[in-house]
Design a protein around this motif. Sequence first.
Motif, PDB file in Angstrom:
ATOM      1  N   VAL A  38      49.534  33.699  37.062  1.00 58.72           N
ATOM      2  CA  VAL A  38      49.837  34.638  38.341  1.00 58.72           C
ATOM      3  C   VAL A  38      49.735  34.089  39.659  1.00 58.72           C
ATOM      4  N   GLY A  39      48.719  33.047  39.806  1.00 64.15           N
ATOM      5  CA  GLY A  39      48.630  32.609  41.058  1.00 64.15           C
ATOM      6  C   GLY A  39      49.781  31.647  41.279  1.00 64.15           C
ATOM      7  N   LEU A  40      50.538  30.882  40.554  1.00 57.69           N
ATOM      8  CA  LEU A  40      51.573  30.240  40.550  1.00 57.69           C
ATOM      9  C   LEU A  40      52.760  30.923  40.769  1.00 57.69           C
ATOM     10  N   VAL A  41      52.912  32.043  40.201  1.00 54.81           N
ATOM     11  CA  VAL A  41      54.032  32.860  40.498  1.00 54.81           C
ATOM     12  C   VAL A  41      54.133  33.434  41.987  1.00 54.81           C
ATOM     13  N   CYS A  42      53.013  34.085  42.325  1.00 52.06           N
ATOM     14  CA  CYS A  42      52.780  34.702  43.718  1.00 52.06           C
ATOM     15  C   CYS A  42      52.919  33.616  44.595  1.00 52.06           C
ATOM     16  N   LEU A  53      53.842  41.344  46.054  1.00 53.09           N
ATOM     17  CA  LEU A  53      53.676  40.885  44.757  1.00 53.09           C
ATOM     18  C   LEU A  53      52.097  41.013  44.272  1.00 53.09           C
ATOM     19  N   ILE A  54      51.370  40.370  45.296  1.00 54.92           N
ATOM     20  CA  ILE A  54      49.957  40.492  45.148  1.00 54.92           C
ATOM     21  C   ILE A  54      49.553  41.866  45.211  1.00 54.92           C
ATOM     22  N   ASP A  55      49.978  42.538  46.117  1.00 57.69           N
ATOM     23  CA  ASP A  55      49.463  44.161  46.232  1.00 57.69           C
ATOM     24  C   ASP A  55      49.836  44.920  44.994  1.00 57.69           C
ATOM     25  N   SER A  56      50.741  44.414  44.138  1.00 63.47           N
ATOM     26  CA  SER A  56      51.385  45.129  43.143  1.00 63.47           C
ATOM     27  C   SER A  56      50.540  44.874  41.593  1.00 63.47           C
ATOM     28  N   LEU A  57      49.841  43.953  41.877  1.00 59.85           N
ATOM     29  CA  LEU A  57      49.121  43.427  40.614  1.00 59.85           C
ATOM     30  C   LEU A  57      48.209  44.581  40.055  1.00 59.85           C
ATOM     31  N   ALA A  58      47.464  45.394  40.735  1.00 58.98           N
ATOM     32  CA  ALA A  58      46.578  46.553  40.279  1.00 58.98           C
ATOM     33  C   ALA A  58      47.607  47.396  39.461  1.00 58.98           C
ATOM     34  N   GLY A  59      48.575  47.845  39.845  1.00 60.46           N
ATOM     35  CA  GLY A  59      49.375  48.711  39.008  1.00 60.46           C
ATOM     36  C   GLY A  59      50.291  48.247  37.862  1.00 60.46           C
ATOM     37  N   ARG A  60      50.181  47.057  37.710  1.00 60.38           N
ATOM     38  CA  ARG A  60      50.725  46.360  36.372  1.00 60.38           C
ATOM     39  C   ARG A  60      50.144  46.721  35.147  1.00 60.38           C
ATOM     40  N   ASP A  61      51.029  46.536  34.013  1.00 62.66           N
ATOM     41  CA  ASP A  61      50.595  46.764  32.696  1.00 62.66           C
ATOM     42  C   ASP A  61      49.691  45.710  32.012  1.00 62.66           C
ATOM     43  N   LEU A  62      48.283  46.254  32.510  1.00 62.40           N
ATOM     44  CA  LEU A  62      47.284  44.846  31.953  1.00 62.40           C
ATOM     45  C   LEU A  62      46.431  45.354  31.084  1.00 62.40           C
ATOM     46  N   LEU A  63      45.603  44.613  30.316  1.00 64.01           N
ATOM     47  CA  LEU A  63      44.735  44.879  29.518  1.00 64.01           C
ATOM     48  C   LEU A  63      43.512  45.059  30.299  1.00 64.01           C
TER      49      LEU A  63
END
Length: 881
Positions: A38-42, A53-63
Amino acid sequence: MTPERTLRLVTGSLSHLRKVWPEYEVDDQDLREFTEVVGLVCGWAPAAQRQSLIDSLAGRDLLPEQHPLLPQAVRQAEQVVATVTVLESADADHEQRLAAAREVVAGLRDRTSVGLHGPDSDDWTSAVDEMWERALPVLCAQPAPVRQALFDEWTDTDDHSSRSPRRFAGRLLAAGGLDTRDWLDRVGVFYRLYLEDWAWEHIAAEHRAGRSAPGALALWRRMRFEMWHLDEDVDDTFWPVPNPGEPWADRAATEIEAMPADRRAAWHALLVHCVPVRDQARPSAAWARQAGPLLAAVGAEEFATRVDGWLSLVGAPRSRPAYTVGHTYEGYHLVAVPARLPDRHNVRLLSGLLWARVLCPPSQDLLRHVGQIAERATRKVPGHGPASPKLANAAVAVLVETEHPAAVAQLARLASRLTYKSTLKIVEKGLDARATAQGIAREDVEEMALPGYGLPLTDKLGDYSYDVRIDGVDATVTWHNPAGKPVKAPSAQIRADHAEELKDLKTTVKDIGATLIATRDRLDGLLRRDREWTGAQWRERFLEHPLARTLARRLIWNVDGVAVCWAENALRTVDDTVVDFASFADDVVVRLWHPVTSPSAGQWREFLARHRITQPFKQAHRERYLLTDAERATGTYSNRFAAHIVRQHRLNALLARRGWSYSQMRNDPYTQDPPRLHLPDRELTVELSVAGIDAGDDEMVWDTMATDQLRFLGAGGVPVPLAEIPPVLLSEVMRDADLFVAVAGVGSDPTWFDGGPHGRFRDYWSRASFGDLTPSGDTRREVLSGLIPRLAVADRCTLGEKFLEVRGDLHTYRIHYGSGNILIAPDDRYLCIIPESAARAAEPDVYLPFEGDSRLSEIISKVLLLAADTKIKDPVILHQL
């Protein structure tokens, strides 16, 4: 692939995996890879998209397990941005830039090998390439010292994986300003690397700039044989034309580089022409026409002299190591190229040099070198097969097309020495063509071409005299000093003053030995052929021939129905009656005597012993295989040598040596042809059935085989009754089969006493090692009955039916006549002594009535060793006693 789509793939990977596999437990490695990727992509996203992209991480389909790691992922992204900022800064010094560049490369190399899950998981490779494409301009924009350090690291690493930055080295070079004097030769040590198409452009640029890179040039040439996409038409006319690393090529390059510029240019042009664009045994007419002016420019005489010197070195071990890249499931790794495996580019060059050499007058030295090249090129390299069949075929083609007696002599020698089928076929066709042109049989061509080497060869070098002596099939030089005293070698002064003459003498002695072996093998094979000669031919080609007579005068001949052998300077019958061979008419019929057709074999054995004659192969003591009642009952096949366990690689070698055809049988339904012996003069084919048992380490190739029926086939493959086969031919074929099961069989191998894999063959090994004697075992028992009484340890030996008993001071030993294996009495405990150990400990120095039976010598060595068992020092043997 957009950064948004890539981030969706990365963040949804574990969720997708949990959906399709509810029981999957996320571990620490999964979570660590998640934060790094994730760090590489962002971090590598365009600056305008990075924060969103960083701000959108919290709303992603995460476990649930991933949410606590988001801050760490953000820090990873910020670290990538900070690293790139250093590289783009005008204020960073060299060390800071280099550290940042290395961190960028390590991140893209090490953190992109993760396995992602989801419907778009295959797009991850494209996403990684896009990140590299964003990183490379930043790296290529660095000052030259930073790029130089990166370039040196990328091209001086053993990392051959597809993730290695080595594949991008060309991008750094394209930016300019790098010192490239060493890198081409540095990567030139490798046989094949991830250099991609850009490599040739830089190799060519270096050469045009006057900076030769022989190692890299050799690498590229070899790569063209391995990688189809590099086979495009390139202007490969650069020097050196020979790839370095082989003694002949190194010598050629050194000699030409020492010439004046105009001479060097002429040689360069000729050598470039001598590299054909494809592998072929013979040149085209157009090639020969173009070669003429180029050859004239260097001078035919000089060309012939230099090339003859180079050809003498072909086949010698490499002068420097070379490597290839092997591939396993773990990736690529370096593998050393065998020292005697020729460079394929050099093979093409050698073919062209041979073609050009044929355009000059031939010499005996040239044809000897060409024959040696053919033989060396067909020798097997472990793990590879024949060294270079293409080179062997090109060399044989030269011999076939050269009108010179020495060329025919070399073909005749190769016909008895080669076992590689395709090259041997060219040799045989060449000899057949010579015979047809002269209107004689092929055997006549071979016999008439046999060189005499000026024997008996006696001469002087300075005040030292020498003579060449023949002992069996070995030729040796005996030296005498000015006082006539035997010495091992001439003085240092003589060696210095006559270096060339000594070199020629050494070559001649070696050639005599090779020709003796080939002639012996050919004569041995003629016992199967029932060949005839006239009296005149027999005298000229054998009895009076300087070389052949050293073998022929130790054989028994049937001359017009009278069996004779040379002894004490005269032809004699079995009862020692002297026969004047000049009295035989020129047209009498002469054949090699065979024991199957004579009742006097025992008398001839006594004759040999009486006159201390050692035959070059078994003739008077030759095993006789007569038709048995069981074979009369089966009619068209024999089970005499069925149900034996043999090692396929040994069997293959023996079959080739005895003239049988066979392709290695693999563990598949496609290679199931049995060994066959073709007898065109009899219109027969012999077939020995075999079947695979164990594949061993190589699951695709049978290691152990089981033998089955042996049969003779006539026209159309119809079985021929054994009773209709001529007795001599039947005996000789059966003798071959006995040889195959005796030598290739596991029963004769002392290391198989444990029964082989899983002990499955223990019972067979015991039967074969200590069971009833075969005809060859019977022969050894008979010979030993006459030899043992002459030994100093005769009082310690007792000859039994199957065993020779030897009484040592520690134990009593029983040696089997057939296998040579040993049991310790009285409990028949097995004693393992490999033949080499016995020979080193006690080399037999006794008269033997024939050459070629290594097991007989082995048994005598074991007798001498075990009779003095208290003096044995070999720790392996002592441990068993």
